[in-house]
Design a protein around this motif. Structure first.
Motif, PDB file in Angstrom:
ATOM      1  N   GLY A 199      38.461 -17.473 -21.817  1.00  0.00           N
ATOM      2  CA  GLY A 199      37.894 -18.229 -20.757  1.00  0.00           C
ATOM      3  C   GLY A 199      37.741 -17.329 -19.371  1.00  0.00           C
ATOM      4  N   VAL A 200      38.753 -16.427 -19.440  1.00  0.00           N
ATOM      5  CA  VAL A 200      38.841 -15.459 -17.985  1.00  0.00           C
ATOM      6  C   VAL A 200      37.521 -14.705 -18.525  1.00  0.00           C
ATOM      7  N   ALA A 201      37.105 -14.100 -19.009  1.00  0.00           N
ATOM      8  CA  ALA A 201      36.607 -12.823 -19.784  1.00  0.00           C
ATOM      9  C   ALA A 201      34.942 -13.620 -19.835  1.00  0.00           C
ATOM     10  N   GLN A 202      34.605 -14.581 -19.707  1.00  0.00           N
ATOM     11  CA  GLN A 202      33.124 -14.875 -19.527  1.00  0.00           C
ATOM     12  C   GLN A 202      33.363 -15.613 -18.615  1.00  0.00           C
ATOM     13  N   SER A 203      33.702 -16.645 -18.614  1.00  0.00           N
ATOM     14  CA  SER A 203      33.821 -17.592 -17.572  1.00  0.00           C
ATOM     15  C   SER A 203      33.696 -17.286 -16.346  1.00  0.00           C
ATOM     16  N   ILE A 204      35.255 -16.512 -15.806  1.00  0.00           N
ATOM     17  CA  ILE A 204      34.990 -15.690 -14.968  1.00  0.00           C
ATOM     18  C   ILE A 204      34.265 -14.722 -14.104  1.00  0.00           C
ATOM     19  N   ARG A 205      34.810 -13.805 -15.278  1.00  0.00           N
ATOM     20  CA  ARG A 205      34.674 -12.595 -15.041  1.00  0.00           C
ATOM     21  C   ARG A 205      32.960 -12.389 -15.161  1.00  0.00           C
ATOM     22  N   GLY A 206      32.294 -12.638 -16.351  1.00  0.00           N
ATOM     23  CA  GLY A 206      30.743 -12.305 -16.644  1.00  0.00           C
ATOM     24  C   GLY A 206      29.998 -12.782 -15.441  1.00  0.00           C
ATOM     25  N   ARG A 207      30.538 -13.961 -15.568  1.00  0.00           N
ATOM     26  CA  ARG A 207      29.916 -14.577 -14.141  1.00  0.00           C
ATOM     27  C   ARG A 207      29.539 -13.617 -12.510  1.00  0.00           C
ATOM     28  N   LEU A 208      30.686 -13.082 -12.801  1.00  0.00           N
ATOM     29  CA  LEU A 208      30.484 -12.301 -11.272  1.00  0.00           C
ATOM     30  C   LEU A 208      30.117 -11.119 -11.339  1.00  0.00           C
ATOM     31  N   ARG A 209      30.440 -10.608 -12.461  1.00  0.00           N
ATOM     32  CA  ARG A 209      29.743  -9.178 -13.004  1.00  0.00           C
ATOM     33  C   ARG A 209      27.929  -9.436 -13.515  1.00  0.00           C
ATOM     34  N   ASP A 210      27.328 -10.674 -13.525  1.00  0.00           N
ATOM     35  CA  ASP A 210      25.689 -10.234 -13.507  1.00  0.00           C
ATOM     36  C   ASP A 210      25.300 -10.706 -12.231  1.00  0.00           C
ATOM     37  N   LEU A 211      26.890 -11.358 -11.401  1.00  0.00           N
ATOM     38  CA  LEU A 211      25.812 -10.971 -10.420  1.00  0.00           C
ATOM     39  C   LEU A 211      25.947  -9.977  -8.802  1.00  0.00           C
ATOM     40  N   GLY A 212      26.669  -9.425  -9.858  1.00  0.00           N
ATOM     41  CA  GLY A 212      27.288  -7.603  -8.995  1.00  0.00           C
ATOM     42  C   GLY A 212      28.304  -7.999  -8.297  1.00  0.00           C
ATOM     43  N   GLY A 213      29.064  -8.652  -9.148  1.00  0.00           N
ATOM     44  CA  GLY A 213      29.702  -9.089  -8.246  1.00  0.00           C
ATOM     45  C   GLY A 213      31.246  -8.532  -9.272  1.00  0.00           C
ATOM     46  N   SER A 214      33.062  -9.049  -8.877  1.00  0.00           N
ATOM     47  CA  SER A 214      34.153  -8.453  -9.501  1.00  0.00           C
ATOM     48  C   SER A 214      34.985  -9.779  -9.203  1.00  0.00           C
ATOM     49  N   ALA A 215      35.488  -9.985 -10.320  1.00  0.00           N
ATOM     50  CA  ALA A 215      36.127 -10.847 -10.492  1.00  0.00           C
ATOM     51  C   ALA A 215      38.003 -10.331 -10.715  1.00  0.00           C
ATOM     52  N   GLU A 216      38.737 -11.043  -9.881  1.00  0.00           N
ATOM     53  CA  GLU A 216      39.934  -9.907 -10.472  1.00  0.00           C
ATOM     54  C   GLU A 216      41.481 -10.486 -10.165  1.00  0.00           C
ATOM     55  N   VAL A 217      42.329 -10.442 -11.528  1.00  0.00           N
ATOM     56  CA  VAL A 217      43.319 -11.677 -11.659  1.00  0.00           C
ATOM     57  C   VAL A 217      44.395 -10.710 -11.348  1.00  0.00           C
ATOM     58  N   ILE A 218      45.603 -11.565 -10.411  1.00  0.00           N
ATOM     59  CA  ILE A 218      46.697 -11.178  -9.820  1.00  0.00           C
ATOM     60  C   ILE A 218      47.871 -12.147 -10.041  1.00  0.00           C
ATOM     61  N   SER A 219      48.764 -11.557 -10.977  1.00  0.00           N
ATOM     62  CA  SER A 219      49.795 -12.328 -11.432  1.00  0.00           C
ATOM     63  C   SER A 219      50.878 -12.252 -12.123  1.00  0.00           C
ATOM     64  N   VAL A 220      52.029 -12.802 -11.075  1.00  0.00           N
ATOM     65  CA  VAL A 220      53.108 -12.084 -11.581  1.00  0.00           C
ATOM     66  C   VAL A 220      53.699 -13.581 -12.517  1.00  0.00           C
ATOM     67  N   PRO A 221      54.712 -12.708 -13.283  1.00  0.00           N
ATOM     68  CA  PRO A 221      55.767 -13.594 -13.760  1.00  0.00           C
ATOM     69  C   PRO A 221      56.494 -14.950 -12.903  1.00  0.00           C
ATOM     70  N   GLY A 222      56.292 -16.192 -12.967  1.00  0.00           N
ATOM     71  CA  GLY A 222      57.581 -17.167 -12.353  1.00  0.00           C
ATOM     72  C   GLY A 222      56.277 -17.321 -10.332  1.00  0.00           C
ATOM     73  N   GLN A 223      55.362 -16.504 -10.170  1.00  0.00           N
ATOM     74  CA  GLN A 223      55.102 -16.449  -8.501  1.00  0.00           C
ATOM     75  C   GLN A 223      54.137 -17.251  -8.607  1.00  0.00           C
ATOM     76  N   GLY A 224      53.463 -17.504  -9.611  1.00  0.00           N
ATOM     77  CA  GLY A 224      51.339 -17.344 -10.067  1.00  0.00           C
ATOM     78  C   GLY A 224      50.680 -17.352 -10.060  1.00  0.00           C
ATOM     79  N   THR A 225      49.641 -16.893  -9.994  1.00  0.00           N
ATOM     80  CA  THR A 225      48.062 -16.546 -10.137  1.00  0.00           C
ATOM     81  C   THR A 225      47.165 -16.534  -9.119  1.00  0.00           C
ATOM     82  N   GLU A 226      46.939 -15.057  -8.971  1.00  0.00           N
ATOM     83  CA  GLU A 226      45.631 -15.004  -7.566  1.00  0.00           C
ATOM     84  C   GLU A 226      44.638 -15.012  -8.428  1.00  0.00           C
ATOM     85  N   VAL A 227      43.560 -15.587  -8.492  1.00  0.00           N
ATOM     86  CA  VAL A 227      41.796 -14.740  -9.064  1.00  0.00           C
ATOM     87  C   VAL A 227      41.159 -14.940  -7.669  1.00  0.00           C
ATOM     88  N   GLU A 228      40.717 -13.562  -7.478  1.00  0.00           N
ATOM     89  CA  GLU A 228      39.812 -12.931  -6.281  1.00  0.00           C
ATOM     90  C   GLU A 228      38.418 -12.481  -6.716  1.00  0.00           C
TER      91      GLU A 228
END
Length: 411
Positions: free
Chosen positions: A362-391
């Motif tokens: 899901g993350v590798a293809q649906s998110i990172r794969g899409r952005l890679r094909d556009l020449g961009g990037s997707a970064e996932v930052i997560s801290v247990p107990g503090q939520g997740t951030e997808v840039e």
């Protein structure tokens, strides 16, 4: 509700056409007056009389042709300039040789300038330069030598016609800009009117259903929750984005056309990313976006919106239906940044790599794969107990091609 079609026409050049029509008549009278005052000195006055008869009939008969840009056609301009050039070239045959050498006026005199100005108003400075150059050549042939007064008159007509042609082009561009501004204003006013109507009816009903459902509880609470989500989505739709407007007038000859109803954008033009992200907003998803449009290529905008949708699906699936999420859109000079953040439990360290190894992409293809094909990037930052951030970062300018397997490859 019937669509109101209010039309306003603006034309800066229309007064120029009326002035040109008056100028041609006055210039014809002036040229005939010059001949009448000095006809005794002409070598062949009958030739001049024949020319002025043609000139008078032509000037009066073609007044409708110089009433607007639409009526002033290319064939008319060609014939009109031919009449002027013919009058210049036959002047040595009709007038006395000495008068020609002394710098006497040509048969059409200042009427020639009206023909050149018609080129300028119709086609701009380039057409004016062509017509004035032909007139200059004819004047030099008529005089035989480049005398000072001849060169002075030629340069005067050349500069004046080009200047008027340039002014006309600027005026037309200004009319189109003003037309777009008025269309945007009309669309904004219409949106505000619709927003007031919706607020006084639909939004209030949805808000009431949400409140009553929360009080009653049970299935009514779920119905209230759904009503709250629809209220937020509808409020975002009403308040977000500008209605696309047309880019050109319908009839340049009659001036810019402004209609209260906006027209559709071309399919191949930039897409406002805000419009694609607005449906994701709800009671538990907040959308923060710039006040101005965020233009992206259609394919890039759709892929970014799909990546955001995949990130929100992960929030609902792993953080629960009660988790809240925030979408932040940032429009940078060279790229667009979309951040999706949630208040869930976060992702344990190494869980993404483990999921990819198990075939969950899901993350590798649906998110990172899409952005890679556009020449961009997707970064996932997560801290247990503090939520997740997808840039998500996508460049504003990218080129794509499809390989035989149908995957987009960044060049």
């Amino acid at each position: 509700m019937a669509q109101r079609d209010r039309v306003m026409r603006m034309s800066v050049e229309q007064p120029l056409w009326r002035a040109l029509a008056g100028y041609r008549v006055l210039a014809m009278i002036y040229a005939i007056g010059l001949f009448a005052a000095a006809h005794d000195g002409f070598a062949r006055p009958w030739l001049a009389i024949a020319y002025f008869a043609v000139l008078g009939v032509w000037t009066l008969a073609t007044l409708p042709q110089v009433a607007s840009a639409a009526a002033c056609t290319k064939p008319f301009l060609a014939v009109d300039l031919t009449v002027a050039l013919t009058g210049i070239l036959i002047t040595p045959l009709a007038d006395a040789v000495q008068r020609v050498h002394d710098g006497g006026p040509t048969l059409p005199s200042i009427w020639t300038a009206g023909s050149v100005l018609a080129f300028a108003i119709k086609g701009g400075w380039r057409w004016a330069a062509l017509a004035s150059t032909l007139v200059a050549v004819a004047n030099l042939i008529e005089r035989g030598t480049p005398a000072r007064d001849t060169v002075h008159n030629v340069v005067l007509v050349w500069v004046a016609s080009i200047a008027i042609g340039y002014v006309v082009e600027v005026a037309r561009a200004s009319e189109r800009t003003l037309a777009r501004a008025l269309e945007i204003e009309a669309a904004t006013r219409e949106r505000e009117r619709l927003a007031r109507d919706i607020h006084d009816s639909v939004l209030q009903v949805l808000a009431m259903v949400q409140r009553r459902g929360a009080v009653i509880g049970g299935e009514a609470a779920e119905l209230g929750r759904m009503a709250g989500e629809q209220e937020v989505a509808l409020r975002t739709l009403v308040s977000g984005g500008l209605v696309p407007v047309s880019r050109a007038s319908e009839d340049d000859a009659r001036g810019a056309v402004v209609r209260g109803a906006a027209e559709d954008e071309p399919d191949d033009g930039p897409v406002d990313l805000r419009a694609l992200l607005a449906p994701h907003a709800g009671s538990r998803v907040s959308l923060a976006e710039p006040g101005a449009p965020v233009p992206l290529a259609p394919q890039a905008a759709r892929e970014v919106a799909a990546a955001v949708g995949a990130a929100l699906d992960n929030v609902r699936r792993h953080a629960g239906e009660q988790a809240r999420a925030w979408i932040l859109v940032e429009d940078e000079p060279d790229e667009v940044i979309v951040t999706v953040r949630d208040d869930g439990p976060g992702i344990p360290e190494g869980r993404l790599a483990q999921a990819e190894g198990e075939g969950r992409l899901g993350v590798a293809q649906s998110i990172r794969g899409r952005l890679r094909d556009l020449g961009g990037s997707a970064e996932v930052i997560s801290v247990p107990g503090q939520g997740t951030e997808v840039e998500l970062r996508v460049p504003k300018h990218h080129r794509q091609t499809n390989d035989p397997r149908g995957k987009a490859e960044q060049r």
